[in-house]
Scaffold this motif. Structure first.
Motif, mmCIF file in Angstrom:
data_model
loop_
_atom_site.group_PDB
_atom_site.id
_atom_site.type_symbol
_atom_site.label_atom_id
_atom_site.label_comp_id
_atom_site.label_asym_id
_atom_site.label_seq_id
_atom_site.Cartn_x
_atom_site.Cartn_y
_atom_site.Cartn_z
ATOM 1 N N ARG A 254 14.557 7.356 -0.380
ATOM 2 C CA ARG A 254 13.139 7.198 -0.708
ATOM 3 C C ARG A 254 12.556 5.940 -0.069
ATOM 4 N NH1 ARG A 254 15.861 9.894 -4.460
ATOM 5 N NH2 ARG A 254 14.814 11.653 -5.483
ATOM 6 N N THR A 255 13.314 4.835 -0.136
ATOM 7 C CA THR A 255 12.810 3.576 0.404
ATOM 8 C C THR A 255 12.512 3.685 1.891
ATOM 9 O OG1 THR A 255 14.047 2.298 -1.237
ATOM 10 C CG2 THR A 255 13.348 1.134 0.735
ATOM 11 N N SER A 256 13.427 4.268 2.643
ATOM 12 C CA SER A 256 13.244 4.345 4.095
ATOM 13 C C SER A 256 12.039 5.195 4.464
ATOM 14 C CB SER A 256 14.512 4.893 4.760
ATOM 15 O OG SER A 256 14.807 6.190 4.287
ATOM 16 N N LYS A 257 11.789 6.255 3.719
ATOM 17 C CA LYS A 257 10.656 7.128 4.029
ATOM 18 C C LYS A 257 9.335 6.521 3.562
ATOM 19 C CE LYS A 257 13.382 11.383 4.000
ATOM 20 N NZ LYS A 257 14.665 10.671 4.105
ATOM 21 N N ILE A 258 9.368 5.805 2.439
ATOM 22 C CA ILE A 258 8.140 5.188 1.934
ATOM 23 C C ILE A 258 7.749 3.999 2.796
ATOM 24 C CG2 ILE A 258 7.109 3.957 -0.014
ATOM 25 C CD1 ILE A 258 9.030 5.567 -1.829
ATOM 26 N N MET A 259 8.696 3.106 3.038
ATOM 27 C CA MET A 259 8.397 1.857 3.733
ATOM 28 C C MET A 259 8.548 1.947 5.245
ATOM 29 S SD MET A 259 7.527 -0.025 1.251
ATOM 30 C CE MET A 259 7.729 -0.277 -0.512
ATOM 31 N N GLY A 260 9.178 3.004 5.724
ATOM 32 C CA GLY A 260 9.431 3.108 7.153
ATOM 33 C C GLY A 260 10.815 2.639 7.546
ATOM 34 N N LEU B 42 23.280 -7.578 8.329
ATOM 35 C CA LEU B 42 22.190 -6.700 7.905
ATOM 36 C C LEU B 42 22.057 -5.560 8.907
ATOM 37 C CD1 LEU B 42 19.771 -6.259 5.923
ATOM 38 C CD2 LEU B 42 18.370 -7.457 7.625
ATOM 39 N N LEU B 43 22.201 -4.330 8.407
ATOM 40 C CA LEU B 43 22.079 -3.138 9.250
ATOM 41 C C LEU B 43 20.792 -2.405 8.887
ATOM 42 C CD1 LEU B 43 24.669 -3.518 10.731
ATOM 43 C CD2 LEU B 43 25.318 -3.476 8.314
ATOM 44 N N ILE B 44 19.966 -2.108 9.872
ATOM 45 C CA ILE B 44 18.654 -1.531 9.638
ATOM 46 C C ILE B 44 18.704 -0.016 9.778
ATOM 47 C CG2 ILE B 44 16.258 -1.447 10.434
ATOM 48 C CD1 ILE B 44 17.048 -4.027 9.041
ATOM 49 N N ARG B 45 18.124 0.670 8.790
ATOM 50 C CA ARG B 45 17.892 2.109 8.910
ATOM 51 C C ARG B 45 16.392 2.326 9.086
ATOM 52 N NH1 ARG B 45 18.363 7.110 4.500
ATOM 53 N NH2 ARG B 45 17.273 8.588 5.844
ATOM 54 N N LYS B 46 16.009 2.937 10.190
ATOM 55 C CA LYS B 46 14.607 3.254 10.440
ATOM 56 C C LYS B 46 14.322 4.693 10.021
ATOM 57 C CE LYS B 46 13.914 0.041 14.274
ATOM 58 N NZ LYS B 46 13.350 -0.138 15.625
ATOM 59 N N ASN B 47 13.128 4.923 9.521
ATOM 60 C CA ASN B 47 12.716 6.285 9.186
ATOM 61 C C ASN B 47 12.486 7.078 10.463
ATOM 62 O OD1 ASN B 47 11.829 8.454 7.523
ATOM 63 N ND2 ASN B 47 9.715 7.880 7.935
ATOM 64 N N ILE B 48 11.544 6.643 11.274
ATOM 65 C CA ILE B 48 11.293 7.181 12.608
ATOM 66 C C ILE B 48 11.019 5.987 13.506
ATOM 67 C CG2 ILE B 48 9.804 8.617 14.060
ATOM 68 C CD1 ILE B 48 9.148 10.268 11.611
ATOM 69 N N GLY C 174 0.811 -1.216 0.000
ATOM 70 C CA GLY C 174 0.000 0.000 0.000
ATOM 71 C C GLY C 174 0.840 1.260 0.000
ATOM 72 N N TYR C 175 1.939 1.252 0.751
ATOM 73 C CA TYR C 175 2.813 2.430 0.772
ATOM 74 C C TYR C 175 3.369 2.714 -0.620
ATOM 75 C CZ TYR C 175 2.821 1.531 5.837
ATOM 76 O OH TYR C 175 2.461 1.312 7.136
ATOM 77 N N ALA C 176 3.770 1.661 -1.327
ATOM 78 C CA ALA C 176 4.318 1.842 -2.674
ATOM 79 C C ALA C 176 3.271 2.442 -3.606
ATOM 80 C CB ALA C 176 4.823 0.510 -3.214
ATOM 81 N N LYS C 177 2.014 2.006 -3.481
ATOM 82 C CA LYS C 177 0.943 2.553 -4.319
ATOM 83 C C LYS C 177 0.724 4.033 -4.035
ATOM 84 C CE LYS C 177 -1.852 -1.548 -5.292
ATOM 85 N NZ LYS C 177 -3.198 -2.154 -5.164
ATOM 86 N N ARG C 178 0.779 4.409 -2.773
ATOM 87 C CA ARG C 178 0.564 5.822 -2.420
ATOM 88 C C ARG C 178 1.675 6.700 -3.001
ATOM 89 N NH1 ARG C 178 -3.411 6.646 1.085
ATOM 90 N NH2 ARG C 178 -4.246 4.846 2.222
ATOM 91 N N THR D 158 7.433 1.854 18.388
ATOM 92 C CA THR D 158 7.433 0.796 19.392
ATOM 93 C C THR D 158 6.977 -0.523 18.779
ATOM 94 O OG1 THR D 158 6.905 2.444 21.086
ATOM 95 C CG2 THR D 158 6.573 0.140 21.666
ATOM 96 N N ASN D 159 7.712 -1.587 19.116
ATOM 97 C CA ASN D 159 7.359 -2.944 18.690
ATOM 98 C C ASN D 159 7.205 -3.055 17.173
ATOM 99 O OD1 ASN D 159 7.385 -3.786 21.360
ATOM 100 N ND2 ASN D 159 5.183 -3.486 21.631
ATOM 101 N N GLN D 160 8.133 -2.431 16.454
ATOM 102 C CA GLN D 160 8.165 -2.564 15.003
ATOM 103 C C GLN D 160 9.594 -2.832 14.564
ATOM 104 O OE1 GLN D 160 6.305 0.319 12.503
ATOM 105 N NE2 GLN D 160 4.498 0.559 13.808
ATOM 106 N N PHE D 161 9.729 -3.759 13.624
ATOM 107 C CA PHE D 161 11.045 -4.084 13.083
ATOM 108 C C PHE D 161 11.623 -2.877 12.348
ATOM 109 C CE2 PHE D 161 13.363 -6.077 9.380
ATOM 110 C CZ PHE D 161 14.512 -6.345 10.085
ATOM 111 N N LEU D 162 10.794 -2.232 11.528
ATOM 112 C CA LEU D 162 11.178 -0.994 10.870
ATOM 113 C C LEU D 162 10.475 0.165 11.575
ATOM 114 C CD1 LEU D 162 11.035 -2.111 7.129
ATOM 115 C CD2 LEU D 162 12.996 -2.082 8.661
ATOM 116 N N GLY D 163 10.670 1.376 11.058
ATOM 117 C CA GLY D 163 10.065 2.537 11.688
ATOM 118 C C GLY D 163 8.729 2.904 11.070
ATOM 119 N N SER D 164 8.279 4.121 11.360
ATOM 120 C CA SER D 164 7.009 4.622 10.836
ATOM 121 C C SER D 164 7.205 5.165 9.427
ATOM 122 C CB SER D 164 6.467 5.731 11.744
ATOM 123 O OG SER D 164 6.189 5.220 13.032
ATOM 124 N N SER D 165 6.239 4.876 8.571
ATOM 125 C CA SER D 165 6.288 5.322 7.179
ATOM 126 C C SER D 165 5.666 6.702 7.037
ATOM 127 C CB SER D 165 5.544 4.320 6.302
ATOM 128 O OG SER D 165 5.246 4.860 5.044
#
Length: 651
Positions: free
Chosen positions: A111-117, A354-360, A32-36, A363-370
């Protein structure tokens, strides 16, 4: 050949399906994020909309930061040696950034980190990268959110027992890389490339082994590709029957077996002394110690010496009849420390690559907020309102009334004839315009747009648009700084991800870079110098004589270097330093030379030519001063007074 009876394969496939099932909601959300971001007309539940104002893409693009954070390394225990090596690590990492396609990776990651979180960096050691005198180098690739499947209910990679990565690859490349035929396997039907017959989905699982290191298991379809419980270890090919190391070029062992297998190699045995960058030597032979750290001694024989004369002592040799038939040196038994070839342990990174970059952070999420999720309601409302307004505008138009028996040539398709019953109704022939007022809807759309910008912390000045609320340059800077402060969390997360990336790259160099690597560095005067990264330089010896790698360095990013691409900022700062005398007195030619050297380091146009010009002037002045000191000033020429008359930059 597919491994239908492989219990280990089934075990890992079950864990993968369990983890993917638990992560299914996130995977669906990513679609859904990709579609938006792409501005699709069917972004959410309900009927597709007819008009999309893609504020999601606009606001995400407004935040793109093309600058790559530069590494900063400090030792945990600062000594003269560790401080020097920290600079070597920084230079190595900067050169690696230049070698790797980090500009492309960063641009996509922004772009990926901000779109997907969030997104991920996968660090690997690629032995196919070879030069004349080195084998292998670091490889970094960007992982999309949909390619990473975390362990169920665990949100930090350092706390996971295992994690999964998925790749789409051609069957031919899988055959070439692993020697396994996967023609009977196919792409995972849940993949976007599920219709391709030439591709296959490879699943890679990294897991923690019992020794605290890293294991790897991988498969494609029903075919096992990798099963390595000690993935980070160096491997030797040894005979499966007797355990002897395989000689180079030999396919048959001396015991007659032709079966070979890979076994971990924990130590490197030195064949000769190792000379390090500082001139110190790691000897090829080292004293043997017991489990308590005490030296182990051995007996050896030496000729006995007469204490009075200092000459060797001899004993007579008799035959069976007691006659002297000769003599032999008398030997004494002494003890010495037992020596053995020096063993250097191989370094283990002992962490997931594997090193993770989170957008924001969330809590209790593998990635951050999109960002797509943050403004989803505003995007949906704007789409619906604009579609409604467009429909109303299209229905508006001009109409006309006329008698039913009156023939009128109405060629305009937008004018609709209306029939009347008698000529008396001619008075009814009148134009009618139907126009709808959509000002309220447009105002609501703009309000939604401003609310979305407010949520994201973006102002007109931040977007580069005219901003009437900021009347001066300082005001605009303050507004942009305030907006940047609101989205500072995203920059912090980016810096943290790059710091983790640099630490992992350093650990990979300690683990696998056998040969010394030469990198370019910049000296204090702007000249290019060479720095050598040698993994042996990081070896230390404890009180028991055991060698270990000192990896106690702290990794971050250089905040001052974040302005590295802002040339205007740096030039203004450089001029300010010149004005306040940071480079020396303004009328001193050496000050001007230092100023141009700094601009040369920045890559300023024609700076190199000006550096050479001022160096020549200084050399000429020094020669003239020496001649004046010896012979006195030439007739008719006044004595030189410091740097008077020398041109300096005017600020």
């Amino acid at each position: 050949m597919r491994d239908y009876d492989n219990e280990r394969l089934r075990e890992w496939q079950e864990k993968y399906e369990q983890a993917r099932s638990a992560y299914a909601d996130s995977l669906n959300a990513f679609e859904g994020y990709a579609k938006r971001y792409d501005g699709a007309h069917d972004q959410g539940p309900g009927k597709p909309v007819s008009v999309v104002w893609n504020i999601t893409k606009e606001l995400i693009e407004s935040q793109i930061d093309s600058k790559i954070p530069q590494p900063k390394v400090v030792p945990q225990r600062p000594t003269e040696k560790s401080i020097r090596l920290a600079k070597v690590i920084e230079d190595m990492l900067r050169n690696q950034i230049d070698r790797l396609p980090m500009e492309y990776i960063n641009d996509e990651d922004e772009r990926t980190s901000k779109i997907m979180g969030g997104s991920g960096f996968l660090v690997e050691w690629d032995n196919s990268i070879k030069t004349h005198d080195t084998v292998g180098d670091i490889s970094v690739r960007l992982m999309d959110a949909k390619q990473m499947i975390p362990q169920e209910a665990v949100y930090l990679t350092k706390n996971m027992d295992h994690l999964f990565l998925t790749f789409e690859d051609t069957k031919a490349r899988i055959k070439e890389r692993y020697g396994k035929d996967v023609q009977g396997d196919s792409v995972d039907p849940r993949s976007a490339d599920a219709t391709s017959e030439d591709l296959v989905t490879q699943v890679v699982c990294y897991y923690k082994n019992k020794k605290g290191g890293l294991g790897c298991y991988s498969w494609a379809g029903s075919t096992e590709l990798i099963d390595d419980d000690d993935f980070e270890a160096r491997k030797d090919k040894v005979c499966a029957a007797c355990g002897k190391t395989q000689p180079q070029g030999e396919n048959e062992c001396t015991c007659g077996s032709k079966e070979w297998e890979k076994r971990p190699r924990d130590y490197e045995i030195l064949a000769e002394d190792v000379i390090r960058s500082d001139g110190s030597v790691i000897p090829a032979m080292s004293p043997v110690r017991d489990e308590y750290g005490e030296y182990v001694y051995e007996d050896y024989q030496v000729p006995a010496i007469d204490m009075m004369t200092g000459l060797p002592l001899f004993d007579y040799v008799f035959d069976d009849a007691g006659n002297i038939i000769g003599d032999t040196p008398r030997m004494e038994t002494r003890q010495r420390v037992k020596m053995e070839p020096t063993k250097i342990p191989y370094y283990y990174p002992r962490s997931f690559p594997l090193l993770i970059r989170k957008n924001i952070s969330a809590t209790n999420q593998f990635l951050g907020s999109s960002d797509c999720e943050a403004i989803a309601d505003f995007q949906d409302s704007i789409n619906r309102i604009l579609s409604k307004v467009t429909k109303k505008v299209l229905k508006a138009g001009s109409y006309i009334t006329k008698p039913s028996d009156l023939r009128m040539n109405l060629s305009d398709e937008d004018v609709v004839p209306i029939e009347v019953e008698s000529p008396a109704h001619m008075e009814m022939i009148k134009p009618i315009s139907l126009n709808f007022d959509y000002g309220a809807e447009v105002a609501l759309v703009m309000q939604m747009y401003e609310m979305a910008k407010s949520v994201m912390g973006i102002t007109d000045s931040f977007q580069g648009k005219p901003d009437r609320t900021a009347q001066s340059g300082r005001a605009k800077e303050a507004q942009i700084a305030q907006a940047a402060g609101r989205i500072r969390s995203k920059q912090v997360m980016k810096n943290a991800a790059y710091a983790d990336l640099y630490e992992t790259m350093f650990k990979f160099m300690l683990a696998y870079a056998d040969e010394p690597r030469t990198y370019t560095s910049t000296g204090y005067n702007g000249n290019q110098i060479q720095q050598v990264f040698n993994r042996y330089d990081f070896l230390e010896q404890d009180e028991y004589g055991n060698w270990y790698y000192d990896d106690q360095y702290l990794f971050s990013v250089d905040e001052t270097g974040m302005h590295g691409n802002n040339t205007a900022f740096l030039l203004e700062d450089l001029r300010t330093d010149l004005k306040i005398g940071a480079y020396g007195p303004r009328d001193d030619p050496e000050t001007t030379l230092s100023y141009w050297q700094e601009k040369e380091i920045m890559g300023y146009p024609n700076a190199k030519r000006n550096v050479e010009r001022w160096q020549n002037r200084l050399e000429a002045m020094k020669r003239q001063a020496q001649m004046t000191q010896i012979h006195g000033p030439p007739q008719g020429m006044p004595p030189m007074m410091g740097g008077g008359g020398i041109e300096v930059p005017q600020m």
